[in-house]
Design a protein around this motif. Structure first.
Motif, PDB file in Angstrom:
ATOM      1  N   MET A   1       0.859  -1.173   0.000  1.00  0.00           N
ATOM      2  CA  MET A   1       0.000   0.000   0.000  1.00  0.00           C
ATOM      3  C   MET A   1       0.903   1.233   0.000  1.00  0.00           C
ATOM      4  N   ASP A   4       0.339   7.401  -0.069  1.00  0.00           N
ATOM      5  CA  ASP A   4      -0.797   8.237  -0.462  1.00  0.00           C
ATOM      6  C   ASP A   4      -2.123   7.540  -0.142  1.00  0.00           C
ATOM      7  N   ALA A   5      -2.214   6.247  -0.451  1.00  0.00           N
ATOM      8  CA  ALA A   5      -3.439   5.483  -0.173  1.00  0.00           C
ATOM      9  C   ALA A   5      -3.654   5.367   1.337  1.00  0.00           C
ATOM     10  N   ARG A   6      -2.562   5.143   2.041  1.00  0.00           N
ATOM     11  CA  ARG A   6      -2.660   5.036   3.497  1.00  0.00           C
ATOM     12  C   ARG A   6      -3.143   6.347   4.106  1.00  0.00           C
ATOM     13  N   LYS A   8      -4.931   8.608   2.659  1.00  0.00           N
ATOM     14  CA  LYS A   8      -6.338   8.802   2.275  1.00  0.00           C
ATOM     15  C   LYS A   8      -7.257   7.972   3.172  1.00  0.00           C
ATOM     16  N   ARG A   9      -6.874   6.717   3.427  1.00  0.00           N
ATOM     17  CA  ARG A   9      -7.670   5.854   4.313  1.00  0.00           C
ATOM     18  C   ARG A   9      -7.711   6.417   5.730  1.00  0.00           C
TER      19      ARG A   9
END
Length: 147
Positions: A1, A4-6, A8-9
């Motif tokens: 992951m 950036d995705a982390r 966002k989550r």
């Protein structure tokens, strides 16, 4: 992951937690208003029950906690003046004798109920024995057709 995705989550989870907290706060405030309108006492338990939130939430929320404590203190009745010592002693004696009399009455009622239950068990046993005897004396329906 990816980072950036982390991130966002994490932001999504934080926003959801904040929204949930705000909804609980609004529910608690609405519950307080409802209880006041109904003229009910304002306690942590009453607000918790009305709003569907936990005690911990109410205690950990400084504004709600202070408001509930203030309203609870306002609603407490002023205690009646304590009677003089001699009246207080007389009251204690009167209440003690009343409690003693009620305990004795309770013990008598419990004993009467136990006696009645014992008698009912005995009658039940007698009836079962008689039914068993009558059942042996009369031929059973399948035995009548066999003869």
């Amino acid at each position: 992951m990816t980072d950036d995705a982390r991130a966002k989550r994490t932001q999504t989870l934080a926003a959801a937690a904040k929204a949930k907290s705000q909804a609980k706060t609004q529910a608690a405030e609405k519950a307080i208003r409802t209880l006041v309108k109904r003229g009910e006492s304002i306690t942590f338990q009453a607000v918790q029950r009305e709003a569907g939130v936990s005690h911990a939430f109410l205690y950990n929320h400084p504004d709600l906690r202070g408001r509930i404590e203030r309203l609870r203190a306002q609603a407490r009745p002023v205690p009646a003046p304590t009677p003089p010592a001699d009246e207080q002693g007389t009251l204690v004696l009167a209440l003690t004798s009343q409690i003693t009399r009620l305990k004795k009455q309770h013990r008598q009622e419990v004993q009467a109920l136990r006696d009645a239950l014992e008698q009912a068990h005995g009658e039940n046993l007698d009836l079962r024995r008689e039914l068993d005897l009558r059942g042996r004396d009369t031929p059973r329906p399948q035995e009548q057709g066999a003869g």
